[in-house]
Design a protein around this motif. Structure first.
Motif: not given
Length: 470
Positions: A240-245
């Motif tokens: 989720v973090t890696a997806a810039r969310i």
């Protein structure tokens, strides 16, 4: 002499000073599981800045240790009685002094509770973002002293990001004001940031100017997922973090913790939630989006969870979302129902969450100890818990905790993400900071508190300047 100190305090402050055995005993512990071996000489229930200054002047003149204390909800043993000390309780300093809608700030005394401030702010459409799990009972002064975190840190930051300025009483009784009321301000060294997280070792925080935020007007959407194991759930949160969310909430409960929560809530408490029918070994990941575009953000989170193998449920219903958050909030009551709980606090880079969960599992198996763990997965902050019986933490638990702390540092993490060092973690401080940094920090402590009277033994092991006070 100690009795002279108490006499001086009573002459100066009257009924604000107590030596009642029950009142003294209450300051020997917080919520960390640590208990002081001795009660303090006295407890001063200060109700004003002037009284705090008077206490510190007397303490400075008599070289008497002082332990600043607020609501007593700490989890690292940072505000409990120490030998020969006076406990300075500021919980009665609980006035909201100012709310400025135009400047989006509030000025509060140190004893104001988080929940009380936000209750006063809600009708104005603004809020104070720091959101520790103890927000209903923890004070803002204590939050600042420990740089507290909570469920919303990944999006809204820890307490330091919400503090604009402070009023601090120094060890000799002087009153220092730091910071500013402006949005920007870079004059001189940032003493506000220095005092934030200093755990009562540099001065007594008596007042704070804090930043407020507009309450988000968009819908709130909650996404929950059950995973077959904790490493898959941790990998999903990192994705989720890696997806810039950036959801407002991203929380993870491991299998051991989830089983205890399900047992604690019972069939009626989990009916209609993802916990209904969970299998052994399964874990729970919860996200919540809270601003404009929350629906689209929640859809993206759900897609990440599903691609990582999660069984996903999504709800835009406020009541249903609260029920899911109640699962998260039930973790610590569930553990407390079965014994004493040592709530630990480490943090690692978010991408290394799966490795840290693996390390905790291996440490638990090696020591024959179950370690139920919950994580603020959105910022990489884990809370491994040790449940035990009796009054003292077993040595086997400390041995497992020692390995866990070292594992977090080895993964590029830290000993504490939000609880502070206090007494509990000072023995590992040098491992993370290194010799040079530790000595510089001791030097800062000595500069602000040359006689070592402020919270001796907290953060640092005994030193020359601390022993002078004893």
């Amino acid at each position: 002499m100690p009795h002279d100190v108490v006499t001086q305090l009573k002459l100066a402050l009257g009924a604000s000073v107590t030596t009642d055995p029950a009142a003294l005993d209450a300051t020997r512990e917080d919520r960390s599981g640590w208990r002081s071996a001795t009660p303090p000489l006295a407890v001063v229930h200060a109700a004003s800045v002037a009284q705090v200054r008077q206490v510190m002047r007397i303490a400075h003149e008599t070289r008497t240790p002082v332990v600043p204390r607020g609501a007593g909800t700490g989890l690292a043993g940072g505000a409990i009685a120490s030998p020969g000390a006076v406990v300075l309780d500021v919980s009665r300093m609980n006035r909201i002094l100012e709310i400025s809608e135009a400047d989006e700030l509030a000025v509060v005394e140190a004893g104001v509770l988080n929940g009380d401030l936000n209750a006063a702010l809600a009708p104005l459409g603004v809020w104070f973002a720091p959101d520790p799990a103890s927000r209903a009972i923890s004070s803002i002064g204590g939050n600042i002293a420990t740089n507290a975190g909570g469920l919303l840190c990944a999006k809204y930051g820890v307490t330091r990001e919400a503090v604009l300025g402070l009023a601090v009483v120094l060890a000799d009784g002087r009153l220092l004001r730091t910071g500013h009321r402006t949005v920007k301000g870079v004059t001189g060294y940032d003493l506000t940031a220095l005092f934030t997280g200093s755990e009562g070792t540099l001065g007594v925080i008596v007042e704070a100017t804090v930043r407020l935020r507009p309450i988000a007007r968009g819908e709130v959407v909650t996404v929950a997922a059950v995973f077959s194991d904790v490493e898959r759930a941790a990998a999903a949160s990192a994705a989720v973090t890696a997806a810039r969310i950036r959801p407002a909430v991203l929380e993870l409960i491991d299998a051991s913790g989830l089983a205890r929560v399900a047992a604690y809530l019972g069939p009626a408490g989990i009916a209609g939630t993802p916990l209904e029918g969970i299998a052994p070994g399964e874990t729970f990941l919860l996200a919540q989006s809270d601003a404009e575009g929350a629906g689209a953000e929640a859809d993206a989170i759900a897609a990440v969870f599903e691609s990582a193998g999660g069984r996903v449920s999504r709800s835009a219903d406020a009541a249903a979302g609260e029920r899911l958050l109640d699962i998260r909030r039930a973790m610590h009551p569930a553990l407390a129902a079965s014994g004493q709980v040592l709530i630990e606090d480490v943090a690692v880079p978010r991408s290394r969450l799966p490795e840290m969960f693996r390390a905790i599992d291996e440490i638990g198996r090696r020591h024959g100890i179950e370690i139920p763990t919950i994580a603020h997965a959105g910022d990489g902050n884990l809370h491994p818990n040790f449940v035990y019986s009796g009054d003292e933490v077993p040595t086997g638990v400390w041995a497992a905790a020692d390995e866990m702390f070292r594992a977090s540092v080895a993964l590029g993490g830290t000993l504490t993400g939000e609880h502070g060092v206090g007494i509990l973690k000072r023995r590992w401080l040098a491992d993370e900071l290194g010799v040079d940094s530790l000595e510089l920090q001791r030097g800062i402590k000595e500069l602000f508190d040359p006689t070592g009277i402020l919270n001796p033994g907290v953060m640092f092991e005994s030193s020359a300047f601390e022993s002078t006070a004893r």
